[in-house]
Every structure is written in C-alpha cells, then in structure tokens.
Design a protein around this motif. Structure first.
Motif, mmCIF file in Angstrom:
data_model
loop_
_atom_site.group_PDB
_atom_site.id
_atom_site.type_symbol
_atom_site.label_atom_id
_atom_site.label_comp_id
_atom_site.label_asym_id
_atom_site.label_seq_id
_atom_site.Cartn_x
_atom_site.Cartn_y
_atom_site.Cartn_z
ATOM 1 N N VAL A 2 3.153 2.005 -2.116
ATOM 2 C CA VAL A 2 3.131 2.490 -3.548
ATOM 3 C C VAL A 2 2.435 3.469 -3.887
ATOM 4 O O VAL A 2 2.546 4.569 -4.599
ATOM 5 C CB VAL A 2 2.728 1.298 -4.808
ATOM 6 C CG1 VAL A 2 3.672 0.124 -4.448
ATOM 7 C CG2 VAL A 2 1.687 0.606 -4.778
ATOM 8 N N TRP A 3 0.958 3.528 -3.099
ATOM 9 C CA TRP A 3 0.161 4.868 -3.383
ATOM 10 C C TRP A 3 0.769 5.898 -2.717
ATOM 11 O O TRP A 3 0.511 7.299 -3.430
ATOM 12 C CB TRP A 3 -1.325 4.398 -2.981
ATOM 13 C CG TRP A 3 -1.755 3.029 -3.497
ATOM 14 C CD1 TRP A 3 -2.438 2.323 -2.402
ATOM 15 C CD2 TRP A 3 -2.066 2.640 -4.553
ATOM 16 N NE1 TRP A 3 -2.621 1.118 -3.176
ATOM 17 C CE2 TRP A 3 -2.502 1.193 -4.498
ATOM 18 C CE3 TRP A 3 -1.373 2.817 -5.771
ATOM 19 C CZ2 TRP A 3 -2.655 0.177 -5.473
ATOM 20 C CZ3 TRP A 3 -1.580 1.988 -6.989
ATOM 21 C CH2 TRP A 3 -2.240 0.993 -6.885
ATOM 22 N N ILE B 139 3.721 6.512 -2.488
ATOM 23 C CA ILE B 139 5.092 7.456 -3.272
ATOM 24 C C ILE B 139 4.022 7.847 -4.872
ATOM 25 O O ILE B 139 4.616 8.853 -5.157
ATOM 26 C CB ILE B 139 5.605 5.976 -3.918
ATOM 27 C CG1 ILE B 139 6.673 5.539 -2.642
ATOM 28 C CG2 ILE B 139 6.796 6.345 -4.962
ATOM 29 C CD1 ILE B 139 7.482 4.257 -3.091
ATOM 30 N N ARG C 220 0.713 -1.324 0.130
ATOM 31 C CA ARG C 220 -0.142 0.035 -0.056
ATOM 32 C C ARG C 220 0.689 1.190 0.255
ATOM 33 O O ARG C 220 0.588 2.420 -0.241
ATOM 34 C CB ARG C 220 -1.004 -0.083 1.169
ATOM 35 C CG ARG C 220 -2.202 -1.052 0.863
ATOM 36 C CD ARG C 220 -2.930 -1.466 2.076
ATOM 37 N NE ARG C 220 -3.920 -2.248 1.751
ATOM 38 C CZ ARG C 220 -4.125 -3.552 1.668
ATOM 39 N NH1 ARG C 220 -2.959 -4.444 1.854
ATOM 40 N NH2 ARG C 220 -5.147 -4.283 1.489
#
Lengths: 105, 105
Positions: free
Chosen positions: A45-46, A48, A43
């Motif tokens: 990654v969101w 980033i 999660r």
C-alpha cells in the motif's frame, strides 16, 4: 510566446483541457483500482501511495491552465495522444501552428 | 521508566509486536482495498492517498520497538484491543504491571 485568447478560444481551450484532464483522471482511477485489487502484501500500500503522489505531481505539472502555458500544454497533450489537433479546432492559426511545433518536438 | 529485558523477554516482545503489526497491516490492506473498490470519482484517489499517509504516520508512531518505549507501546496495543495481556505472558511481573497501568489509563 504570448498569445491573446478570444472569448471563443477560451471556451474551446477550456473544453479541450477538461476533456483531456477527465480522461487522464479516469485512466488513473482505473489503474489505481487495478493496483489496489492486485496487491496481497500490506506493505505494497505504501508503494501505491508513493505512486499516487508521483502521479499527482505529474498531473499538476502538466495540466496548467494559465494562458501563458496553454499552447505548450496542448502541444504536450497532443504529442502524448491525450488530445487530437481536431479537439483544438477554432483556435487561431498562429496558436495551432505553435502547438503543432510542440507536438513535433 | 526503563526496564531491563532478558533474551527470553526480547523474543516474547518481538513476537507479540510483530503479531500486532501484522494484524494492523492486514486490517489496513483490507480497508484500503474496500475504499479503492468503492470510489467512482477519480479525485477520491487523492483522499485515499492522504488517508494512507495519515495511517502510515499513526502506525510509525505507535509501532516503536525501542525497549525504552515498548512497555508504553504494549499498553496502548492492549488498550486498543490489538494485543491481549496473554500475548505478553513471560514478561517480568514489573513490566506486566506497568503495561496494565497503561492499559487502564
């Protein structure tokens, strides 16, 4: 504050602008790679993704090559350590003074 | 097509759903890290950002836990190899038949 820009000044400006933008983007790439390598929770990654969007807005806002904006832009870049006044050598005295005033804000 | 879901079925559904979502997100994380590690051009970070946004929309659209949607969702997940029918063992016969029909679409 509108300045006229000679052909020679436009070249100096373009070179300084591109140099600062390149180094901004190289720093962004390095920071991005470090962030991507360090996450373990998918999660993240969101986060980033959102950080990249914010950085893109900031970069788009700062790197505005319109001649009407450029003295402000250079002032901010020098103030933030992304350019040196020496990168702007060859611009007219009045532009350099204006840029220095922005640096000193 | 509305089904009633017993408490036991809701547990099975939740477990299967979370398992598929976790493995989807783990795969996303691995793909993201590989992309991030492989780029050299800073401008590629914007492509990765756009790819993440697209993947988030796809994942949000697919992983819809509303009971009214869940049989379709499970059908798509099985069809795409993200779940096995055996992960859904314990759901009622009519749900499993419906899900199998979606798988076979």
């Amino acid at each position: 504050m509108e300045f006229g820009w000679s052909g020679a000044e436009k070249k100096i400006a373009r070179r300084a602008f591109e140099r600062a933008l390149d180094s901004e983007l190289q720093a962004l790439l390095a920071e991005f790679k470090a962030k991507a390598a360090s996450i373990d929770d998918p999660r993240s990654v969101w986060d980033i993704r959102d950080w990249l969007s914010k950085r893109q807005r900031q970069i788009d806002e700062l790197y505005d090559f319109r001649y009407s904006q450029l003295s402000f832009v250079f002032g901010r870049l020098v103030r933030d350590g992304k350019l040196a006044m020496s990168d702007l050598a060859g611009l007219s005295e009045d532009k350099l003074e204006f840029i220095q005033r922005v640096v000193d804000l």
